[in-house]
Design a protein around this motif. Sequence first.
Motif, PDB file in Angstrom:
ATOM      1  N   ARG A   1      -4.865 -10.081 -11.694  1.00 61.71           N
ATOM      2  CA  ARG A   1      -6.213 -10.594 -11.998  1.00 61.71           C
ATOM      3  C   ARG A   1      -7.004 -10.838 -10.721  1.00 61.71           C
ATOM      4  NH1 ARG A   1      -3.695 -13.763 -16.956  1.00 61.71           N
ATOM      5  NH2 ARG A   1      -4.211 -12.207 -18.516  1.00 61.71           N
ATOM      6  N   HIS A   2      -6.320 -11.381  -9.733  1.00 64.19           N
ATOM      7  CA  HIS A   2      -6.964 -11.657  -8.445  1.00 64.19           C
ATOM      8  C   HIS A   2      -7.508 -10.373  -7.836  1.00 64.19           C
ATOM      9  CE1 HIS A   2      -6.902 -12.603  -4.044  1.00 64.19           C
ATOM     10  NE2 HIS A   2      -7.508 -13.668  -4.491  1.00 64.19           N
ATOM     11  N   ALA A   3      -6.776  -9.262  -8.036  1.00 68.06           N
ATOM     12  CA  ALA A   3      -7.172  -7.969  -7.455  1.00 68.06           C
ATOM     13  C   ALA A   3      -8.077  -7.182  -8.396  1.00 68.06           C
ATOM     14  CB  ALA A   3      -5.925  -7.146  -7.127  1.00 68.06           C
ATOM     15  N   ASP A   4      -8.388  -7.776  -9.574  1.00 67.00           N
ATOM     16  CA  ASP A   4      -9.265  -7.110 -10.529  1.00 67.00           C
ATOM     17  C   ASP A   4      -8.650  -5.821 -11.063  1.00 67.00           C
ATOM     18  OD1 ASP A   4     -11.528  -7.688 -11.835  1.00 67.00           O
ATOM     19  OD2 ASP A   4     -12.902  -7.259 -10.170  1.00 67.00           O
ATOM     20  N   GLY A   5      -7.343  -5.812 -11.252  1.00 68.42           N
ATOM     21  CA  GLY A   5      -6.656  -4.616 -11.749  1.00 68.42           C
ATOM     22  C   GLY A   5      -6.376  -4.707 -13.232  1.00 68.42           C
ATOM     23  N   VAL A   6      -5.979  -3.574 -13.832  1.00 71.24           N
ATOM     24  CA  VAL A   6      -5.603  -3.565 -15.249  1.00 71.24           C
ATOM     25  C   VAL A   6      -4.091  -3.431 -15.418  1.00 71.24           C
ATOM     26  CG1 VAL A   6      -7.821  -2.662 -16.020  1.00 71.24           C
ATOM     27  CG2 VAL A   6      -5.972  -1.069 -15.511  1.00 71.24           C
ATOM     28  N   GLY A   7      -3.373  -3.299 -14.302  1.00 67.64           N
ATOM     29  CA  GLY A   7      -1.924  -3.212 -14.395  1.00 67.64           C
ATOM     30  C   GLY A   7      -1.291  -3.410 -13.037  1.00 67.64           C
ATOM     31  N   LEU A   8      -0.040  -3.871 -13.046  1.00 70.31           N
ATOM     32  CA  LEU A   8       0.699  -4.067 -11.795  1.00 70.31           C
ATOM     33  C   LEU A   8       2.189  -3.942 -12.101  1.00 70.31           C
ATOM     34  CD1 LEU A   8       0.175  -4.934  -8.742  1.00 70.31           C
ATOM     35  CD2 LEU A   8       0.863  -7.220  -9.488  1.00 70.31           C
ATOM     36  N   ALA A   9       2.884  -3.223 -11.245  1.00 70.02           N
ATOM     37  CA  ALA A   9       4.329  -3.051 -11.407  1.00 70.02           C
ATOM     38  C   ALA A   9       5.043  -3.806 -10.288  1.00 70.02           C
ATOM     39  CB  ALA A   9       4.683  -1.563 -11.361  1.00 70.02           C
ATOM     40  N   ALA A  10       6.255  -4.302 -10.582  1.00 68.84           N
ATOM     41  CA  ALA A  10       6.976  -5.156  -9.633  1.00 68.84           C
ATOM     42  C   ALA A  10       7.149  -4.525  -8.242  1.00 68.84           C
ATOM     43  CB  ALA A  10       8.325  -5.568 -10.223  1.00 68.84           C
ATOM     44  N   PRO A  11       7.436  -3.214  -8.137  1.00 66.90           N
ATOM     45  CA  PRO A  11       7.585  -2.665  -6.784  1.00 66.90           C
ATOM     46  C   PRO A  11       6.327  -2.800  -5.936  1.00 66.90           C
ATOM     47  CG  PRO A  11       7.603  -0.922  -8.451  1.00 66.90           C
ATOM     48  CD  PRO A  11       7.759  -2.229  -9.170  1.00 66.90           C
ATOM     49  N   GLN A  12       5.161  -2.947  -6.577  1.00 68.86           N
ATOM     50  CA  GLN A  12       3.915  -3.128  -5.820  1.00 68.86           C
ATOM     51  C   GLN A  12       3.858  -4.475  -5.113  1.00 68.86           C
ATOM     52  OE1 GLN A  12       1.325  -1.773  -9.298  1.00 68.86           O
ATOM     53  NE2 GLN A  12       0.175  -1.017  -7.549  1.00 68.86           N
ATOM     54  N   VAL A  13       4.697  -5.416  -5.557  1.00 64.20           N
ATOM     55  CA  VAL A  13       4.810  -6.677  -4.819  1.00 64.20           C
ATOM     56  C   VAL A  13       6.183  -6.763  -4.143  1.00 64.20           C
ATOM     57  CG1 VAL A  13       3.063  -7.935  -6.137  1.00 64.20           C
ATOM     58  CG2 VAL A  13       5.445  -7.978  -6.922  1.00 64.20           C
ATOM     59  N   GLY A  14       6.819  -5.591  -3.976  1.00 57.18           N
ATOM     60  CA  GLY A  14       8.053  -5.522  -3.192  1.00 57.18           C
ATOM     61  C   GLY A  14       9.318  -5.908  -3.936  1.00 57.18           C
TER      62      GLY A  14
ATOM     63  N   LEU B   1       8.298 -14.405 -11.527  1.00 55.10           N
ATOM     64  CA  LEU B   1       7.811 -13.089 -11.083  1.00 55.10           C
ATOM     65  C   LEU B   1       6.676 -12.617 -11.993  1.00 55.10           C
ATOM     66  CD1 LEU B   1       7.990 -10.412  -9.444  1.00 55.10           C
ATOM     67  CD2 LEU B   1       9.757  -9.665 -11.068  1.00 55.10           C
ATOM     68  N   LEU B   2       6.875 -12.721 -13.310  1.00 53.88           N
ATOM     69  CA  LEU B   2       5.844 -12.274 -14.259  1.00 53.88           C
ATOM     70  C   LEU B   2       4.562 -13.091 -14.112  1.00 53.88           C
ATOM     71  CD1 LEU B   2       8.151 -11.587 -17.306  1.00 53.88           C
ATOM     72  CD2 LEU B   2       6.496  -9.932 -16.390  1.00 53.88           C
ATOM     73  N   ASP B   3       4.694 -14.396 -13.949  1.00 45.55           N
ATOM     74  CA  ASP B   3       3.509 -15.245 -13.764  1.00 45.55           C
ATOM     75  C   ASP B   3       2.744 -14.837 -12.501  1.00 45.55           C
ATOM     76  OD1 ASP B   3       4.127 -16.678 -16.025  1.00 45.55           O
ATOM     77  OD2 ASP B   3       5.034 -18.361 -14.946  1.00 45.55           O
ATOM     78  N   ASP B   4       3.475 -14.629 -11.425  1.00 44.87           N
ATOM     79  CA  ASP B   4       2.834 -14.236 -10.157  1.00 44.87           C
ATOM     80  C   ASP B   4       2.186 -12.862 -10.275  1.00 44.87           C
ATOM     81  OD1 ASP B   4       3.776 -16.582  -9.088  1.00 44.87           O
ATOM     82  OD2 ASP B   4       5.130 -15.651  -7.644  1.00 44.87           O
ATOM     83  N   MET B   5       2.859 -11.941 -10.973  1.00 47.25           N
ATOM     84  CA  MET B   5       2.295 -10.593 -11.110  1.00 47.25           C
ATOM     85  C   MET B   5       0.987 -10.618 -11.894  1.00 47.25           C
ATOM     86  SD  MET B   5       5.737  -8.276 -11.639  1.00 47.25           S
ATOM     87  CE  MET B   5       4.792  -6.868 -12.253  1.00 47.25           C
ATOM     88  N   ALA B   6       0.929 -11.423 -12.964  1.00 50.27           N
ATOM     89  CA  ALA B   6      -0.310 -11.510 -13.752  1.00 50.27           C
ATOM     90  C   ALA B   6      -1.427 -12.101 -12.889  1.00 50.27           C
ATOM     91  CB  ALA B   6      -0.079 -12.353 -15.004  1.00 50.27           C
TER      92      ALA B   6
ATOM     93  N   ARG C   1       0.834  -1.201   0.000  1.00 48.22           N
ATOM     94  CA  ARG C   1       0.000   0.000   0.000  1.00 48.22           C
ATOM     95  C   ARG C   1       0.869   1.252   0.000  1.00 48.22           C
ATOM     96  NH1 ARG C   1      -5.252  -1.106   2.236  1.00 48.22           N
ATOM     97  NH2 ARG C   1      -5.784  -3.176   1.463  1.00 48.22           N
ATOM     98  N   GLU C   2       0.253   2.335  -0.479  1.00 47.45           N
ATOM     99  CA  GLU C   2       0.893   3.646  -0.459  1.00 47.45           C
ATOM    100  C   GLU C   2       1.475   3.892   0.933  1.00 47.45           C
ATOM    101  OE1 GLU C   2      -1.795   6.921  -0.998  1.00 47.45           O
ATOM    102  OE2 GLU C   2      -0.170   8.292  -1.527  1.00 47.45           O
ATOM    103  N   GLY C   3       2.700   4.428   0.980  1.00 49.51           N
ATOM    104  CA  GLY C   3       3.353   4.649   2.259  1.00 49.51           C
ATOM    105  C   GLY C   3       4.485   3.659   2.465  1.00 49.51           C
ATOM    106  N   ASP C   4       4.394   2.496   1.784  1.00 53.31           N
ATOM    107  CA  ASP C   4       5.485   1.521   1.861  1.00 53.31           C
ATOM    108  C   ASP C   4       6.689   2.084   1.081  1.00 53.31           C
ATOM    109  OD1 ASP C   4       5.652  -1.813   2.346  1.00 53.31           O
ATOM    110  OD2 ASP C   4       7.170  -0.879   1.048  1.00 53.31           O
TER     111      ASP C   4
END
Length: 155
Positions: free
Chosen positions: A40-53, A31-36, A8-11
Amino acid sequence: MAVRDILREGDAALSQACAPVAAFGAALASLLDDMAETMRHADGVGLAAPQVGVLLRVLVIDVGEGLIELVNPQIVSQRGEQEAVEGCLSCPGEYGVTKRPARVKVKAQDRRGKRITVNGEGLLATALCHEIDHLDGILFKRHVIRMMDPKELQQ
Ligand code: NI
């Protein structure tokens, strides 16, 4: 594949510049497989690696036209301007109107290191800009011209 936790924001991981990927192997593929899966699990249209740390220049996008995986992406040209309502999986429940380019051309690499080019307009252009910003520690709020009132979102 696994669903990873979204920061979350603030991290601190969300405000740092990420390092380029140099190794195109099994770790990057997983990493790419997990990010996709996480996106999808979060119902998002995009995700960047720093968002998963993970502080690497890696992102995934799916605006409904199929999965796009980008490694070491760079915006090489942009045209026009558009306003869009944006949110972010790292800022749940918050939305704002942003102003960004209407069209962008992005050069990147795929999971094997092959050079690719993606041209985006409309929602895809916004998503490309949003996710590439994450790789430089920038959240969408920096581009917001007006945050949405929660009451507007219920309508
Ligand atoms: Ni985001």
